[in-house]
Design a protein around this motif. Structure first.
Motif, PDB file in Angstrom:
ATOM      1  N   LEU A  23     -20.955 -69.549   6.776  1.00 24.18           N
ATOM      2  CA  LEU A  23     -20.931 -69.263   8.503  1.00 24.18           C
ATOM      3  C   LEU A  23     -19.794 -69.949   9.002  1.00 24.18           C
ATOM      4  N   TRP A  70     -26.854 -64.200  10.268  1.00 23.31           N
ATOM      5  CA  TRP A  70     -26.183 -65.699  11.199  1.00 23.31           C
ATOM      6  C   TRP A  70     -24.645 -65.296  11.549  1.00 23.31           C
ATOM      7  N   LEU A 111     -30.775 -70.675  15.663  1.00 22.43           N
ATOM      8  CA  LEU A 111     -30.834 -69.412  14.970  1.00 22.43           C
ATOM      9  C   LEU A 111     -31.800 -69.461  14.117  1.00 22.43           C
ATOM     10  N   HIS A 112     -33.002 -68.434  14.326  1.00 23.09           N
ATOM     11  CA  HIS A 112     -33.971 -68.322  13.543  1.00 23.09           C
ATOM     12  C   HIS A 112     -34.632 -69.520  12.952  1.00 23.09           C
ATOM     13  N   HIS A 133     -33.516 -63.323   7.378  1.00 21.18           N
ATOM     14  CA  HIS A 133     -33.163 -64.515   7.625  1.00 21.18           C
ATOM     15  C   HIS A 133     -32.127 -64.942   6.636  1.00 21.18           C
ATOM     16  N   GLU A 171     -24.384 -62.894  14.660  1.00 16.69           N
ATOM     17  CA  GLU A 171     -25.041 -63.731  15.881  1.00 16.69           C
ATOM     18  C   GLU A 171     -24.037 -64.867  16.117  1.00 16.69           C
ATOM     19  N   TYR A 197     -28.921 -73.286  12.235  1.00 14.00           N
ATOM     20  CA  TYR A 197     -29.328 -71.991  12.058  1.00 14.00           C
ATOM     21  C   TYR A 197     -30.656 -72.645  10.706  1.00 14.00           C
ATOM     22  N   SER A 198     -31.493 -71.651  10.857  1.00 13.57           N
ATOM     23  CA  SER A 198     -32.748 -71.709   9.825  1.00 13.57           C
ATOM     24  C   SER A 198     -33.234 -73.250  10.214  1.00 13.57           C
TER      25      SER A 198
END
Length: 384
Positions: A179, A368, A277-278, A363, A371, A253-254
């Motif tokens: 990412l 990601w 994020l998520h 997921h 986003e 994220y996650s």
């Protein structure tokens, strides 16, 4: 060689291959049932199997990021260091002992698409090891300093900071390699879509390999205190960072997204901006959390339940972005949280909740990455 280096894996692969070839070549000569031939066979099998197991263990560790260095593996938690007051007006890491020390850990040298050039033109990414004064925990992370940080005309300026948290399991390097947080933030800042911001890249796993979900575990790792006390204190004593919550944001994220939203809602006096994020809105306990994270205390667990907080506690002074995709299995819960949060925010202007949803995606890093630019741009507009 570093624990996470490809050179170590390749060396062990070569050793295993050599041991296997040697075993096949010399095995007929060790067929006799005498002590020395038997010991020879045992030795060859041991070296071959140990090499294969070591390669598998290293590969799993490099993929999931349980340990980022030999020190992380052999000396978990690290040792406490002496706090030193240092405004560090010229940029970079102080030379004297501090809560933050330079390190070569993390594998940053394997990333080739980071901004290159003089710091005053492209900024700088530093690999550091942070030690907590409150918890005694220690972990490696990266810090991106924008070009303005090194410009003489900004020598007295304090910058906003965005603490970014990877998912579990995963290494800090995932925030650069999988990412592209640094690369995207640098581009946004260069194009005027995000103010000059210090970006900190870390992971939720402060006590590997246990997933603490960024909470203080009774009698166990104090991950929450690490993120809301130790890390802000260490960063503030080393870098020129704004002192108010408006200057501090947290992104993830996650599992990191769950942490980002939970930390900000519980401690808006530390983080005034949050991007998840998520993420999940309640703490899930499974085999990776090592049992109950709250010692069976339901009241303590409620404090980390974001739905419960919306319904039972005053609205925090916080700007939050909730990001997901409409194809996520947990999307209905995400939509429910956003709806309830916006109802609360309508009556409490100090609390703001926005949402961003892709029409498709799961997921995973593909979602990601798509986003990321809009999420960072949103964070930049809310950081003071």
């Amino acid at each position: 060689m570093e624990l996470t280096s490809d050179a170590l894996v390749n060396s062990l692969l070569a050793l295993g291959a050599a041991a296997l070839v040697t075993t096949l070549w010399i095995w007929p000569r060790l067929a006799r049932q005498r002590p020395l031939p038997v010991l020879g066979r045992i030795g060859l099998l041991t070296v071959t199997q140990a090499s294969v197991l070591a390669v598998l263990a290293l590969s799993v560790n490099n993929s999931f990021g349980f340990y980022t260095s030999w020190d992380d593996l052999l000396n978990p938690g690290g040792a406490k260091l002496t706090l030193t007051s240092n405004e560090n007006r010229k940029g970079g890491i102080p030379v004297s002992d501090a809560l933050i020390e330079p390190t070569t850990e993390g594998g940053l040298e394997t990333i080739h698409d980071l901004p290159k050039g003089p710091p005053e033109e492209v900024g700088k990414v530093e690999s550091v090891r942070v030690t907590g004064k409150e918890t005694g925990l220690s972990d490696q992370m990266f810090v991106y300093l924008p070009p303005e940080y090194f410009a003489p005309k900004f020598a007295l300026v304090r910058f906003p900071v965005l603490v970014t948290i990877a998912g579990f399991p995963g290494t800090t390097l995932n925030l650069v390699k999988e990412l592209p947080v640094v690369q995207t933030a640098a581009d946004l800042q260069k194009n005027g879509k995000m103010p000059p911001t210090i970006v900190v890249l870390t992971r939720p796993t402060v006590a590997p390999p246990r997933n603490t979900e960024c909470v203080d575990v009774p009698g166990g790792p104090r991950a929450e205190s690490w993120f809301v006390k130790d890390l802000p204190e260490a960063l503030s004593t080393t870098y020129r960072i704004g002192r108010s919550p408006a200057s501090w944001g947290v992104f993830g994220y996650s599992t990191g997204g769950s942490c980002a939203m939970r930390l900000a809602m519980r401690f808006p006096g530390v983080y005034g901006t949050s991007v998840g994020l998520h993420g999940d809105f309640t703490v899930h306990e499974d085999q990776f959390t090592g049992g109950s994270l709250f010692g069976g205390d339901k009241a303590l667990a409620q404090q980390s339940d974001l739905f419960w907080r919306l319904q039972n506690l005053p609205a925090p002074a916080l700007s939050m972005l909730v990001v997901s995709t409409r194809k996520e299995p947990d999307y209905p819960q995400t939509a429910q949280f956003v709806e309830q949060a916006q109802q609360v925010a309508a009556a409490n202007p100090q609390f703001r909740v926005d949402s961003l949803n892709l029409d498709d995606g799961g997921h995973n890093f593909d979602s990601w990455v798509r986003e990321l630019p809009a999420s960072l741009e949103w964070a930049g507009t809310h950081l003071g």
